[in-house]
Design a protein around this motif. Structure first.
Motif, PDB file in Angstrom:
ATOM      1  N   LEU A  79      35.033  65.193  46.767  1.00  0.00           N
ATOM      2  CA  LEU A  79      35.151  64.506  45.408  1.00  0.00           C
ATOM      3  C   LEU A  79      36.246  63.507  45.114  1.00  0.00           C
ATOM      4  N   ASN A  80      37.346  63.999  45.940  1.00  0.00           N
ATOM      5  CA  ASN A  80      38.594  62.885  46.132  1.00  0.00           C
ATOM      6  C   ASN A  80      38.412  61.731  46.787  1.00  0.00           C
ATOM      7  N   PHE A  81      37.514  61.806  48.025  1.00  0.00           N
ATOM      8  CA  PHE A  81      37.052  60.535  48.678  1.00  0.00           C
ATOM      9  C   PHE A  81      36.059  59.766  47.809  1.00  0.00           C
ATOM     10  N   LEU A  82      35.222  60.309  47.108  1.00  0.00           N
ATOM     11  CA  LEU A  82      34.253  59.718  46.203  1.00  0.00           C
ATOM     12  C   LEU A  82      35.131  58.817  45.106  1.00  0.00           C
ATOM     13  N   ILE A  83      36.268  59.564  44.463  1.00  0.00           N
ATOM     14  CA  ILE A  83      36.797  58.712  43.391  1.00  0.00           C
ATOM     15  C   ILE A  83      37.571  57.608  43.941  1.00  0.00           C
ATOM     16  N   MET A  84      38.333  58.012  45.332  1.00  0.00           N
ATOM     17  CA  MET A  84      39.027  56.982  45.926  1.00  0.00           C
ATOM     18  C   MET A  84      38.185  55.685  46.247  1.00  0.00           C
ATOM     19  N   ALA A  85      36.825  56.094  46.665  1.00  0.00           N
ATOM     20  CA  ALA A  85      36.350  54.690  47.433  1.00  0.00           C
ATOM     21  C   ALA A  85      35.602  54.176  46.181  1.00  0.00           C
ATOM     22  N   LEU A  86      35.403  54.860  44.978  1.00  0.00           N
ATOM     23  CA  LEU A  86      34.944  53.962  43.858  1.00  0.00           C
ATOM     24  C   LEU A  86      36.136  53.207  43.370  1.00  0.00           C
ATOM     25  N   VAL A  87      37.489  53.517  43.371  1.00  0.00           N
ATOM     26  CA  VAL A  87      38.463  52.814  42.841  1.00  0.00           C
ATOM     27  C   VAL A  87      38.775  51.590  43.702  1.00  0.00           C
ATOM     28  N   VAL A  88      38.506  51.890  44.947  1.00  0.00           N
ATOM     29  CA  VAL A  88      38.699  50.500  46.057  1.00  0.00           C
ATOM     30  C   VAL A  88      37.719  49.650  45.816  1.00  0.00           C
ATOM     31  N   PHE A  89      36.316  50.198  45.750  1.00  0.00           N
ATOM     32  CA  PHE A  89      35.384  49.421  45.327  1.00  0.00           C
ATOM     33  C   PHE A  89      35.611  48.467  44.391  1.00  0.00           C
ATOM     34  N   CYS A  90      35.999  48.900  43.273  1.00  0.00           N
ATOM     35  CA  CYS A  90      36.307  48.062  42.006  1.00  0.00           C
ATOM     36  C   CYS A  90      37.332  47.336  42.130  1.00  0.00           C
ATOM     37  N   ILE A  91      38.634  47.747  42.929  1.00  0.00           N
ATOM     38  CA  ILE A  91      39.559  46.661  43.111  1.00  0.00           C
ATOM     39  C   ILE A  91      39.193  45.500  44.068  1.00  0.00           C
ATOM     40  N   VAL A  92      38.355  45.816  45.042  1.00  0.00           N
ATOM     41  CA  VAL A  92      37.871  44.583  46.129  1.00  0.00           C
ATOM     42  C   VAL A  92      36.835  43.746  45.209  1.00  0.00           C
ATOM     43  N   LYS A  93      36.062  44.586  44.399  1.00  0.00           N
ATOM     44  CA  LYS A  93      35.263  43.500  43.613  1.00  0.00           C
ATOM     45  C   LYS A  93      36.122  42.741  42.680  1.00  0.00           C
ATOM     46  N   ALA A  94      37.035  43.038  42.078  1.00  0.00           N
ATOM     47  CA  ALA A  94      37.680  42.120  41.029  1.00  0.00           C
ATOM     48  C   ALA A  94      38.517  41.162  42.005  1.00  0.00           C
ATOM     49  N   LEU A  95      38.866  41.424  43.298  1.00  0.00           N
ATOM     50  CA  LEU A  95      39.586  40.725  43.859  1.00  0.00           C
ATOM     51  C   LEU A  95      38.530  39.435  44.393  1.00  0.00           C
ATOM     52  N   ASN A  96      37.567  39.800  44.826  1.00  0.00           N
ATOM     53  CA  ASN A  96      36.475  38.906  45.224  1.00  0.00           C
ATOM     54  C   ASN A  96      36.073  37.898  43.826  1.00  0.00           C
ATOM     55  N   ARG A  97      35.916  38.655  42.779  1.00  0.00           N
ATOM     56  CA  ARG A  97      35.640  37.664  41.701  1.00  0.00           C
ATOM     57  C   ARG A  97      36.739  36.747  41.420  1.00  0.00           C
ATOM     58  N   PHE A  98      38.013  37.001  41.441  1.00  0.00           N
ATOM     59  CA  PHE A  98      39.128  36.200  41.270  1.00  0.00           C
ATOM     60  C   PHE A  98      39.505  35.138  42.470  1.00  0.00           C
ATOM     61  N   HIS A  99      38.942  35.478  43.519  1.00  0.00           N
ATOM     62  CA  HIS A  99      39.075  34.490  44.546  1.00  0.00           C
ATOM     63  C   HIS A  99      37.839  33.453  44.489  1.00  0.00           C
ATOM     64  N   LYS A 100      36.679  34.192  43.690  1.00  0.00           N
ATOM     65  CA  LYS A 100      35.588  33.079  43.544  1.00  0.00           C
ATOM     66  C   LYS A 100      36.138  32.037  42.445  1.00  0.00           C
ATOM     67  N   LYS A 101      36.278  32.574  41.493  1.00  0.00           N
ATOM     68  CA  LYS A 101      37.069  31.655  40.295  1.00  0.00           C
ATOM     69  C   LYS A 101      38.008  30.824  40.644  1.00  0.00           C
ATOM     70  N   LYS A 102      38.818  31.140  41.651  1.00  0.00           N
ATOM     71  CA  LYS A 102      39.927  30.312  42.120  1.00  0.00           C
ATOM     72  C   LYS A 102      39.250  29.229  42.960  1.00  0.00           C
ATOM     73  N   GLU A 103      38.185  29.243  43.735  1.00  0.00           N
ATOM     74  CA  GLU A 103      37.567  28.428  44.607  1.00  0.00           C
ATOM     75  C   GLU A 103      36.857  27.553  43.899  1.00  0.00           C
ATOM     76  N   GLU A 104      36.215  27.921  42.818  1.00  0.00           N
ATOM     77  CA  GLU A 104      35.510  27.155  41.792  1.00  0.00           C
ATOM     78  C   GLU A 104      36.507  26.314  40.933  1.00  0.00           C
ATOM     79  N   ALA A 105      37.621  26.603  40.622  1.00  0.00           N
ATOM     80  CA  ALA A 105      38.618  25.712  40.115  1.00  0.00           C
ATOM     81  C   ALA A 105      39.211  24.768  41.131  1.00  0.00           C
ATOM     82  N   ALA A 106      38.978  24.938  42.245  1.00  0.00           N
ATOM     83  CA  ALA A 106      39.451  23.818  43.195  1.00  0.00           C
ATOM     84  C   ALA A 106      38.800  22.550  42.842  1.00  0.00           C
TER      85      ALA A 106
END
Length: 132
Positions: free
Chosen positions: A81-108
């Motif tokens: 359960l500890n692993f699954l929660i950590m994996a979920l949080v890391v997934f959410c962080i990576v997804k948010a970062l990817n969205r941020f980078h995508k918006k940054k590329e579109e704004a260029a």
């Protein structure tokens, strides 16, 4: 010998000074601290709630006795359960970062367009006239 070691240390200094290595070091430190938070969440909040359904205070108390061997499968469940929660949080962080980078590329702004056919032709004529 001293020349080889100084080259080694210079190469090591260059390696450490790279941005990716520093980012990774910060990530490892934050990950270690986050692991403690997640472990506390599992042990102190999630497991007591799940323990209600298993008639146990905590999953750590779930054991199976096979002769002299004691299998503490409750600890394993907590670790999963500890692993699954950590994996979920890391997934959410990576997804948010990817969205941020995508918006940054579109704004260029798009790169400037290349010279038109007319400009290329005039450049060729100019170069031909210069060479004569």
């Amino acid at each position: 010998m001293a020349d080889k070691t100084s080259g080694f240390f210079a190469e090591f200094k260059t390696f450490i000074a790279r941005g990716n290595v520093m980012d990774m070091a910060v990530g490892v430190i934050i990950g270690g601290a986050f692991s403690n938070i997640t472990t506390s969440l599992i042990n102190d909040i999630v497991m007591p709630i799940l323990g209600i359904f298993t008639s146990s205070v905590s999953f750590a108390e779930l054991t199976l006795n096979l002769g002299p061997a004691v299998i503490t499968y409750g600890n394993f469940i907590q670790a999963v359960l500890n692993f699954l929660i950590m994996a979920l949080v890391v997934f959410c962080i990576v997804k948010a970062l990817n969205r941020f980078h995508k918006k940054k590329e579109e704004a260029a702004p798009p790169p400037p367009p290349g010279p038109s056919a007319e400009e290329r032709l005039l450049t060729e004529i100019r170069d031909l006239l210069k060479s004569k």
